[in-house]
Design a protein around this motif. Structure first.
Motif, PDB file in Angstrom:
ATOM      1  N   ARG A 266     -34.398 -10.097  14.572  1.00  0.00           N
ATOM      2  CA  ARG A 266     -33.941  -8.791  14.067  1.00  0.00           C
ATOM      3  C   ARG A 266     -32.542  -8.469  14.585  1.00  0.00           C
ATOM      4  O   ARG A 266     -31.696  -7.937  13.864  1.00  0.00           O
ATOM      5  CB  ARG A 266     -34.946  -7.726  14.528  1.00  0.00           C
ATOM      6  N   ARG A 267     -32.298  -8.822  15.832  1.00  0.00           N
ATOM      7  CA  ARG A 267     -30.993  -8.540  16.449  1.00  0.00           C
ATOM      8  C   ARG A 267     -29.909  -9.500  15.952  1.00  0.00           C
ATOM      9  O   ARG A 267     -28.736  -9.142  15.858  1.00  0.00           O
ATOM     10  CB  ARG A 267     -31.157  -8.656  17.975  1.00  0.00           C
ATOM     11  N   SER A 268     -30.283 -10.732  15.617  1.00  0.00           N
ATOM     12  CA  SER A 268     -29.298 -11.758  15.236  1.00  0.00           C
ATOM     13  C   SER A 268     -28.986 -11.760  13.742  1.00  0.00           C
ATOM     14  O   SER A 268     -27.891 -12.167  13.334  1.00  0.00           O
ATOM     15  CB  SER A 268     -29.814 -13.165  15.603  1.00  0.00           C
TER      16      SER A 268
ATOM     17  N   GLU B 293     -33.142  -8.094  22.931  1.00  0.00           N
ATOM     18  CA  GLU B 293     -31.841  -7.554  22.491  1.00  0.00           C
ATOM     19  C   GLU B 293     -30.777  -7.825  23.537  1.00  0.00           C
ATOM     20  O   GLU B 293     -29.642  -8.186  23.219  1.00  0.00           O
ATOM     21  CB  GLU B 293     -31.948  -6.038  22.279  1.00  0.00           C
ATOM     22  N   GLN B 294     -31.152  -7.626  24.799  1.00  0.00           N
ATOM     23  CA  GLN B 294     -30.180  -7.850  25.879  1.00  0.00           C
ATOM     24  C   GLN B 294     -29.744  -9.306  25.923  1.00  0.00           C
ATOM     25  O   GLN B 294     -28.577  -9.611  26.165  1.00  0.00           O
ATOM     26  CB  GLN B 294     -30.789  -7.453  27.224  1.00  0.00           C
ATOM     27  N   LEU B 295     -30.685 -10.196  25.670  1.00  0.00           N
ATOM     28  CA  LEU B 295     -30.367 -11.630  25.693  1.00  0.00           C
ATOM     29  C   LEU B 295     -29.331 -11.969  24.625  1.00  0.00           C
ATOM     30  O   LEU B 295     -28.338 -12.660  24.896  1.00  0.00           O
ATOM     31  CB  LEU B 295     -31.658 -12.439  25.486  1.00  0.00           C
ATOM     32  N   VAL B 296     -29.536 -11.484  23.418  1.00  0.00           N
ATOM     33  CA  VAL B 296     -28.569 -11.767  22.345  1.00  0.00           C
ATOM     34  C   VAL B 296     -27.211 -11.160  22.701  1.00  0.00           C
ATOM     35  O   VAL B 296     -26.158 -11.787  22.505  1.00  0.00           O
ATOM     36  CB  VAL B 296     -29.078 -11.250  20.982  1.00  0.00           C
ATOM     37  N   GLY B 297     -27.222  -9.956  23.285  1.00  0.00           N
ATOM     38  CA  GLY B 297     -25.962  -9.322  23.713  1.00  0.00           C
ATOM     39  C   GLY B 297     -25.239 -10.176  24.748  1.00  0.00           C
ATOM     40  O   GLY B 297     -24.013 -10.354  24.674  1.00  0.00           O
ATOM     41  N   SER B 298     -25.974 -10.732  25.687  1.00  0.00           N
ATOM     42  CA  SER B 298     -25.348 -11.586  26.714  1.00  0.00           C
ATOM     43  C   SER B 298     -24.736 -12.827  26.083  1.00  0.00           C
ATOM     44  O   SER B 298     -23.639 -13.255  26.466  1.00  0.00           O
ATOM     45  CB  SER B 298     -26.379 -12.037  27.752  1.00  0.00           C
ATOM     46  N   VAL B 299     -25.444 -13.418  25.120  1.00  0.00           N
ATOM     47  CA  VAL B 299     -24.901 -14.618  24.461  1.00  0.00           C
ATOM     48  C   VAL B 299     -23.612 -14.254  23.718  1.00  0.00           C
ATOM     49  O   VAL B 299     -22.614 -14.983  23.800  1.00  0.00           O
ATOM     50  CB  VAL B 299     -25.930 -15.217  23.468  1.00  0.00           C
TER      51      VAL B 299
END
Ligand SMILES: NC(=O)c1ccc[n+]([C@@H]2O[C@H](COP(=O)([O-])OP(=O)(O)OC[C@H]3O[C@@H](n4cnc5c(N)ncnc54)[C@H](OP(=O)(O)O)[C@@H]3O)[C@@H](O)[C@H]2O)c1
Length: 246
Positions: free
Chosen positions: A126-128, A74-80
Motif C-alpha cells: 500500500r505504501r509502495s 510504512e517506516q521501513l519504506v520511508g527509510s529505504v
C-alpha cells in the motif's frame, strides 16, 4: 532484457537476513538494483549480505524493522526511500513460522502470524504502490508457501496467512496491471538452509517427489524470472519439488 536489467532500480527485500531473502537480495544486486536488505532480529546476517553485495561492486544497505507492529511497514519504506530512493521492486518475503496444532493456536498467536505474514505485506504494498504507478513501473512479489494451497504442516495461522497473500495478490494485481506494476506470489515448500524447516530434513525430504529439499537459489531463480517479466501478473507460482500438482 540484458543482464543488468534492474540497473537504476531500488529493491526492498523483507526477510533479507533469512535463507531465501539473502539469496534474492544477492541476485537483484547482481542484476543492478540497489538493495535494501531488511532484517528483524538478525542484523549480522543482513550485514553479511550487504558486505557480499558491496564486495561484488553492488549497492545495498541493511535496515531493521519488526513487522509485528503495524506502523513499522510504512517506516521501513520511508527509510529505504531516504537511503536508496523510491522502491521499484518490493519482495515481501519475511515470514513467521511457529509450528503448532490448531488446538494450541490462540488469538494472540494467530494475530502475530497474520501481522507479519499478511498485514505487513499489504501495508508495504500500500505504501509502495502509489510511487510505482506514478513511475509506470513496479514489481511486487509475495513469498507465500505451498501451505497456502494445501494447508501444509505448520499450523492454521501460517496456512491462513499464506492463503491470504493469494487473495491480496489477486486483488491488487488487477488494479495496477495497466500502470506497469505486476503483483504475484511464489509458493515454496521445504527449502533447506532457512530457519523454517518444520521438522527433520531427512524425514521431510521423503515428502518431496523430487526426492530432496529445495534450495534458496532455486526459489530465488523463480523470483527473478517473475520479477523480470512484465507480462506475468496476478499469479501464484509454486516451487515445491512437485508436492502439490496444479
Ligand atoms: N523455508 C521453507 O521451507 C519455506 C517454505 C515455504 C515458504 N517459505 C517462506 O519463505 C519466506 C522466507 O523464509 P526463509 O525460508 O528464508 O526462512 P528464514 O531463513 O527463517 O527467514 C525468515 C525471515 O523472516 C524474518 N522475520 C521473522 N520474524 C519477523 C518479524 N517479526 N518482522 C520482520 N521480519 C521477520 C527473519 O528476520 P530475522 O532473521 O532478522 O529475525 C528472516 O529474515 C517466508 O515468508 C516463509 O514463510 C519458506
Amino acid at each position: 532484457m540484458t543482464e543488468r536489467e534492474f540497473a537504476g532500480r531500488v529493491a526492498l527485500i523483507t526477510g533479507g537476513s533469512g535463507g531465501i531473502g539473502a539469496e534474492l537480495s544477492r541476485r537483484l544486486a547482481a542484476a543492478g538494483a540497489a538493495v535494501a536488505v531488511h532484517y528483524a532480529a538478525n542484523r549480522g546476517a543482513a550485514e553479511d549480505v550487504v558486505a557480499d553485495i558491496a564486495g561484488s561492486g553492488g549497492r545495498a544497505t541493511a535496515i531493521g524493522a519488526d513487522l509485528r507492529a503495524a506502523d513499522t511497514a510504512e517506516q521501513l519504506v520511508g527509510s529505504v526511500e531516504r537511503e536508496l530512493g523510491p522502491v521499484d521492486v518490493l519482495a515481501a518475503n519475511a515470514g513467521l513460522s511457529r509450528p503448532a496444532s490448531w488446538e494450541d493456536v490462540d488469538a494472540a498467536a494467530f494475530d502475530e502470524t497474520l501481522a507479519v505474514n499478511l498485514r505487513a505485506p499489504y501495508l508495504l504494498a500500500r505504501r509502495s504502490l502509489p510511487g510505482m504507478r506514478e513511475r509506470r513501473f513496479g514489481r511486487i512479489l509475495f513469498t507465500s508457501s505451498v501451505a497456502g494451497l494445501t494447508g501444509g504442516i505448520v499450523g492454521p495461522h501460517y496456512a491462513s496467512s499464506k492463503a491470504g497473500l493469494h487473495g491480496l495478490a489477486h486483488f491488487l494485481a488487477a488494479r495496477v496491471a495497466a500502470d506497469g506494476v505486476t503483483v504475484n506470489a511464489i509458493a515454496p515448500a521445504l527449502i533447506e538452509q532457512t530457519g523454517m524447516l518444520p521438522g527433520d530434513p531427512g524425514a521431510l525430504s521423503e515428502r518431496v517427489p523430487v526426492g530432496r529439499l529445495g534450495r534458496p537459489g532455486e526459489v530465488a531463480d523463480l523470483a527473478m524470472a517473475v520479477l523480470r517479466n512484465g507480462y506475468v501478473t496476478n499469479q501464484v507460482i509454486s516451487v515445491d519439488g512437485g508436492i502439490h500438482p496444479r
